[in-house]
Scaffold this motif. Structure first.
Motif, PDB file in Angstrom:
ATOM      1  N   ALA A 111       0.816  -1.218   0.000  1.00 29.08           N
ATOM      2  CA  ALA A 111       0.000   0.000   0.000  1.00 29.08           C
ATOM      3  C   ALA A 111       0.847   1.265   0.000  1.00 29.08           C
ATOM      4  O   ALA A 111       0.302   2.371   0.101  1.00 29.08           O
ATOM      5  N   LYS A 112       2.147   1.121  -0.147  1.00 25.01           N
ATOM      6  CA  LYS A 112       3.041   2.272  -0.071  1.00 25.01           C
ATOM      7  C   LYS A 112       2.802   3.265  -1.204  1.00 25.01           C
ATOM      8  O   LYS A 112       2.907   4.478  -1.015  1.00 25.01           O
ATOM      9  N   THR A 113       2.444   2.772  -2.395  1.00 23.82           N
ATOM     10  CA  THR A 113       2.268   3.647  -3.563  1.00 23.82           C
ATOM     11  C   THR A 113       0.835   4.116  -3.759  1.00 23.82           C
ATOM     12  O   THR A 113       0.498   4.614  -4.826  1.00 23.82           O
ATOM     13  N   GLY A 114      -0.019   3.936  -2.755  1.00 19.32           N
ATOM     14  CA  GLY A 114      -1.379   4.446  -2.848  1.00 19.32           C
ATOM     15  C   GLY A 114      -2.446   3.409  -3.105  1.00 19.32           C
ATOM     16  O   GLY A 114      -3.631   3.751  -3.125  1.00 19.32           O
ATOM     17  N   HIS A 115      -2.077   2.156  -3.295  1.00 17.07           N
ATOM     18  CA  HIS A 115      -3.058   1.088  -3.508  1.00 17.07           C
ATOM     19  C   HIS A 115      -3.516   0.578  -2.143  1.00 17.07           C
ATOM     20  O   HIS A 115      -2.965  -0.376  -1.590  1.00 17.07           O
ATOM     21  N   LYS A 116      -4.538   1.230  -1.597  1.00 17.98           N
ATOM     22  CA  LYS A 116      -4.965   0.932  -0.237  1.00 17.98           C
ATOM     23  C   LYS A 116      -5.649  -0.423  -0.117  1.00 17.98           C
ATOM     24  O   LYS A 116      -5.785  -0.953   0.989  1.00 17.98           O
ATOM     25  N   GLU A 117      -6.114  -0.975  -1.247  1.00 17.19           N
ATOM     26  CA  GLU A 117      -6.773  -2.280  -1.160  1.00 17.19           C
ATOM     27  C   GLU A 117      -5.780  -3.410  -0.933  1.00 17.19           C
ATOM     28  O   GLU A 117      -6.168  -4.508  -0.535  1.00 17.19           O
ATOM     29  N   ALA A 118      -4.489  -3.165  -1.197  1.00 13.98           N
ATOM     30  CA  ALA A 118      -3.446  -4.172  -0.982  1.00 13.98           C
ATOM     31  C   ALA A 118      -2.905  -4.014   0.433  1.00 13.98           C
ATOM     32  O   ALA A 118      -2.187  -3.059   0.728  1.00 13.98           O
ATOM     33  N   LEU A 119      -3.245  -4.935   1.310  1.00 13.11           N
ATOM     34  CA  LEU A 119      -2.852  -4.851   2.714  1.00 13.11           C
ATOM     35  C   LEU A 119      -1.661  -5.741   3.048  1.00 13.11           C
ATOM     36  O   LEU A 119      -1.220  -5.748   4.208  1.00 13.11           O
ATOM     37  N   GLY A 120      -1.149  -6.478   2.095  1.00 19.41           N
ATOM     38  CA  GLY A 120      -0.034  -7.379   2.357  1.00 19.41           C
ATOM     39  C   GLY A 120       1.314  -6.721   2.119  1.00 19.41           C
ATOM     40  O   GLY A 120       1.445  -5.501   1.988  1.00 19.41           O
ATOM     41  N   LYS A 121       2.351  -7.574   2.046  1.00 15.14           N
ATOM     42  CA  LYS A 121       3.718  -7.096   1.845  1.00 15.14           C
ATOM     43  C   LYS A 121       4.335  -7.803   0.644  1.00 15.14           C
ATOM     44  O   LYS A 121       3.885  -8.877   0.232  1.00 15.14           O
ATOM     45  N   LEU A 122       5.367  -7.191   0.110  1.00  7.56           N
ATOM     46  CA  LEU A 122       6.105  -7.726  -1.027  1.00  7.56           C
ATOM     47  C   LEU A 122       7.467  -8.202  -0.555  1.00  7.56           C
ATOM     48  O   LEU A 122       8.205  -7.456   0.108  1.00  7.56           O
ATOM     49  N   PHE A 123       7.799  -9.451  -0.881  1.00  2.88           N
ATOM     50  CA  PHE A 123       9.091 -10.028  -0.524  1.00  2.88           C
ATOM     51  C   PHE A 123       9.849 -10.377  -1.801  1.00  2.88           C
ATOM     52  O   PHE A 123       9.288 -10.965  -2.729  1.00  2.88           O
ATOM     53  N   PHE A 124      11.150 -10.013  -1.829  1.00  2.00           N
ATOM     54  CA  PHE A 124      12.031 -10.403  -2.914  1.00  2.00           C
ATOM     55  C   PHE A 124      12.920 -11.552  -2.437  1.00  2.00           C
ATOM     56  O   PHE A 124      13.233 -11.653  -1.242  1.00  2.00           O
ATOM     57  N   GLN A 125      13.322 -12.395  -3.370  1.00  2.00           N
ATOM     58  CA  GLN A 125      14.288 -13.436  -3.029  1.00  2.00           C
ATOM     59  C   GLN A 125      15.661 -12.798  -2.916  1.00  2.00           C
ATOM     60  O   GLN A 125      16.237 -12.325  -3.905  1.00  2.00           O
ATOM     61  N   THR A 126      16.212 -12.779  -1.711  1.00  2.00           N
ATOM     62  CA  THR A 126      17.501 -12.120  -1.467  1.00  2.00           C
ATOM     63  C   THR A 126      18.626 -13.100  -1.197  1.00  2.00           C
ATOM     64  O   THR A 126      19.771 -12.682  -1.024  1.00  2.00           O
ATOM     65  N   GLN A 127      18.323 -14.386  -1.128  1.00  2.00           N
ATOM     66  CA  GLN A 127      19.371 -15.371  -0.883  1.00  2.00           C
ATOM     67  C   GLN A 127      19.052 -16.639  -1.658  1.00  2.00           C
ATOM     68  O   GLN A 127      17.907 -16.887  -2.040  1.00  2.00           O
ATOM     69  N   LEU A 128      20.074 -17.436  -1.854  1.00  2.00           N
ATOM     70  CA  LEU A 128      19.913 -18.680  -2.602  1.00  2.00           C
ATOM     71  C   LEU A 128      19.221 -19.720  -1.721  1.00  2.00           C
ATOM     72  O   LEU A 128      19.651 -19.968  -0.587  1.00  2.00           O
ATOM     73  N   LEU A 129      18.152 -20.281  -2.223  1.00  2.00           N
ATOM     74  CA  LEU A 129      17.392 -21.285  -1.478  1.00  2.00           C
ATOM     75  C   LEU A 129      17.772 -22.673  -1.972  1.00  2.00           C
ATOM     76  O   LEU A 129      17.893 -22.914  -3.179  1.00  2.00           O
ATOM     77  N   GLU A 130      17.982 -23.582  -1.021  1.00  2.00           N
ATOM     78  CA  GLU A 130      18.315 -24.953  -1.383  1.00  2.00           C
ATOM     79  C   GLU A 130      17.068 -25.656  -1.922  1.00  2.00           C
ATOM     80  O   GLU A 130      16.022 -25.667  -1.274  1.00  2.00           O
ATOM     81  N   THR A 131      17.191 -26.190  -3.110  1.00  2.00           N
ATOM     82  CA  THR A 131      16.061 -26.858  -3.757  1.00  2.00           C
ATOM     83  C   THR A 131      16.334 -28.344  -3.852  1.00  2.00           C
ATOM     84  O   THR A 131      17.465 -28.762  -4.138  1.00  2.00           O
ATOM     85  N   ARG A 132      15.324 -29.149  -3.599  1.00  2.00           N
ATOM     86  CA  ARG A 132      15.438 -30.604  -3.672  1.00  2.00           C
ATOM     87  C   ARG A 132      14.369 -31.136  -4.615  1.00  2.00           C
ATOM     88  O   ARG A 132      13.423 -31.784  -4.206  1.00  2.00           O
ATOM     89  N   LEU A 133      14.525 -30.822  -5.871  1.00  2.00           N
ATOM     90  CA  LEU A 133      13.580 -31.295  -6.881  1.00  2.00           C
ATOM     91  C   LEU A 133      14.015 -32.664  -7.376  1.00  2.00           C
ATOM     92  O   LEU A 133      15.174 -33.057  -7.230  1.00  2.00           O
ATOM     93  N   PRO A 134      13.097 -33.413  -7.981  1.00  2.00           N
ATOM     94  CA  PRO A 134      13.472 -34.719  -8.551  1.00  2.00           C
ATOM     95  C   PRO A 134      14.575 -34.583  -9.595  1.00  2.00           C
ATOM     96  O   PRO A 134      14.698 -33.553 -10.271  1.00  2.00           O
ATOM     97  N   GLN A 135      15.375 -35.612  -9.722  1.00  2.00           N
ATOM     98  CA  GLN A 135      16.530 -35.545 -10.624  1.00  2.00           C
ATOM     99  C   GLN A 135      16.110 -35.465 -12.085  1.00  2.00           C
ATOM    100  O   GLN A 135      16.862 -35.008 -12.921  1.00  2.00           O
ATOM    101  N   GLY A 136      14.912 -35.890 -12.433  1.00  2.00           N
ATOM    102  CA  GLY A 136      14.486 -35.845 -13.826  1.00  2.00           C
ATOM    103  C   GLY A 136      14.182 -34.457 -14.327  1.00  2.00           C
ATOM    104  O   GLY A 136      14.109 -34.237 -15.543  1.00  2.00           O
TER     105      GLY A 136
END
Length: 555
Positions: A170-195
């Protein structure tokens, strides 16, 4: 209540006693009753105000038996303490991970998730950066998303923001948006299937979703994507995935406004007693007031067909309070009312021609399956009003250039020559209209064709931005392939004296990421219903040929 005495001299002021006498309760039984009621109401409010009791220190309240007899009665203007607002959800806010195609499809999707939070992986930002160049609609959307993200992450307080804690949407005037925005700032360990290939962007986003779910088990982590295969892979991995639903005007297209309402068989019995009727300009008007009025909309067609009685075909022209005015229609099914040689073959076509020939109807939408006569009736009405009535100066035809099969490459020539292969339906209908005049002869028909084609301009959608159409009859063919934003761009081109007609079949959408519920045609039909200068008719019966009718049913 008696008023205080007027001042005896100029600039004199009322004394405080005069104000107190006005605010004090009246004497007598009526005043005592009001004071007792106010006292009971005040006591009731004090008992119910649990939040105030919890916050304030306990006070000693005397019981009615030991209350002082000289206690003053409560004021009748006692105001209740406002109740605290209930939160939208009782549990923790969800965390939505947005796929790149969601932002490309709707640049305002960042602010459409209410109180929930948004998470953007770095690979999403990388894909946005790769699509920012160009003049396509996708590139424009990507640039708008980049500007919104820059405004959220920048500004005078950019140094104080903590990306790990989230940026308020809501920082830029969109009052209907009450949540927050998160950016990926670090590398996340992923454990996806090998295929699954690790370098693919979709698989990296799936890995981010899986890591977030392991890091934050107390909240729901949901992937939002317009890609069906992406959602299938996410659900196969046990991850929660959803489509982006905010762009859909309707959840079910069967609920779309049809513009036609059948009247019940007992309509005259229930509305005939209070009905008024009069005749004006060759039409009969009925003013009704009854249980049907709340279900009606302006420019909606109603009909009543009962065996053994004359049918009623009318249009709602006015709704005032609990009453509505119905106006009988002009019968375009008769040859004497033919429009450029074209007559209506069924009930819905008669409704459509009444709107097409109405000068007060500025915006009209016609939907229906193949062969219902949308283009033929619209073109015939346009030629009649351009060449015969001189109501409009020319006809402008445009359509979305989305191929059904493989593209045949670049087309040579001018703008109209490039649009020629896309306008095969226009040429076919002009040929039908030219055959209707059998008395003119071959030379007369050739001259008529030249005159008709001189009054028709074929334009491309790519050059519509910034234009203004004055006194034009605009036909937008295949409008089901338009996005809501493109539909807004085209409709806002209309100047004074311009009529816009949108034609389309919602069952034949060729644009990627566009469905029946999110089409621009559905959006326009839903938003314009009930406006006095717009109309909509859903054509149900095909009139092309028995072969086409049977094919549309069984194939």
């Amino acid at each position: 209540m008696p008023l205080p005495k007027p001042p005896a001299r100029k600039a004199a002021q009322l004394t405080p006693a005069d104000f107190e006498s006005q605010a004090a309760p009246k004497g007598g039984k009526r005043g005592l009753k009001r004071a007792a009621a106010a006292e009971a109401e005040s006591a009731l409010l004090d008992l119910r105000n649990d939040a105030a009791e919890a916050a304030a220190p306990p006070l000693e309240v005397s019981t009615p038996a030991t209350a002082a007899p000289s206690a003053q009665p409560a004021s009748p203007n006692t105001q209740a303490t406002p109740r605290p607002r209930k939160p939208r959800s009782t549990g923790p806010a969800k965390l939505f991970v947005l796929d790149t195609n969601v932002l490309m499809h709707d640049p305002m999707s960042l602010f459409r998730f209410d109180e929930h939070d948004i998470y953007l992986p770095m690979i999403t930002l990388e894909e946005l950066d790769g699509h920012k160049k160009g003049m396509s609609e996708v590139s424009r959307n990507v640039r708008q998303v980049s500007r919104d993200l820059d405004a959220l992450a920048g500004g005078p307080d950019a140094a104080k923001l903590d990306p790990a804690a989230g940026i308020p949407l809501a920082k830029t005037g969109h009052k209907e948006a009450l949540g927050k925005l998160f950016f990926q700032t670090q590398l996340l360990e992923t454990r996806l299937p090998q295929g699954l290939p690790q370098g693919k962007a979709d698989n990296q986003i799936l890995g981010v979703v899986q890591s977030l779910r392991e890091q934050q088990p107390q909240r729901e982590v949901v992937l939002v994507s317009k890609d069906i295969n992406m959602r299938i892979k996410a659900r196969a991995l046990g991850l929660q995935a959803e489509d982006y639903f905010n762009d859909k005007t309707l959840d079910d297209v069967d609920l779309l406004y049809t513009g036609v309402l059948p009247l019940p068989a007992d309509f005259w019995d229930r509305h005939g007693k209070t009905m008024e009727s009069w005749q004006q300009g060759g039409h009969t008007f009925y003013r009704i007031s009854g249980p049907m009025v709340p279900a009606l909309l302006v420019n909606q067609f109603v009909y009543l067909e009962t065996p053994g009685a004359a049918p009623l075909y009318a249009r709602v022209t006015e709704i005032t309070g609990k009453s509505a005015v119905l106006k009988t229609l002009k019968e375009y099914t008769h040859q004497k009312n033919a429009v450029w040689g074209v007559t209506a073959r069924n009930r819905e076509q008669n409704f459509a021609l009444n709107l097409l020939m109405d000068p007060e109807c500025d915006f009209l939408t016609l939907t229906g399956t193949a062969g219902t006569g949308k283009t033929l009736m619209t073109l015939a009405a346009g030629l009649s009003q351009v060449l015969d009535d001189r109501r409009y100066s020319e006809i402008i035809v445009t359509r979305v250039t989305v191929p059904v099969g493989e593209d045949i490459g670049f087309l040579p020539g001018t703008e109209e020559e490039k649009m020629g292969p896309w306008m095969g339906a226009l040429d076919d209908n002009l040929e039908v209209l030219a055959r209707s005049d059998s008395s003119a002869g071959e030379w007369g028909r050739a001259a008529t064709n030249e005159l008709v084609r001189s009054k028709i301009r074929i334009k491309s959608l790519n050059f519509m931005r910034g234009r203004t159409f004055l006194n034009k009859y605009v036909i937008i063919d295949e409008a089901q392939n338009l996005t809501p934003k493109q539909m807004k761009t085209l409709i806002t081109r209309a100047g004074p004296g311009t009529k816009i007609v949108c034609l389309g079949n919602l069952a034949q959408i060729d644009t990627p990421y566009l469905t029946e519920g999110s089409s621009g045609l559905t959006y326009a039909v839903d938003r314009f219903k009930g406006w006095p200068h717009s109309g909509h008719v859903m054509l149900a019966r095909g009139e092309r040929s028995r072969l086409a009718d049977f094919a549309s049913e069984v194939l």
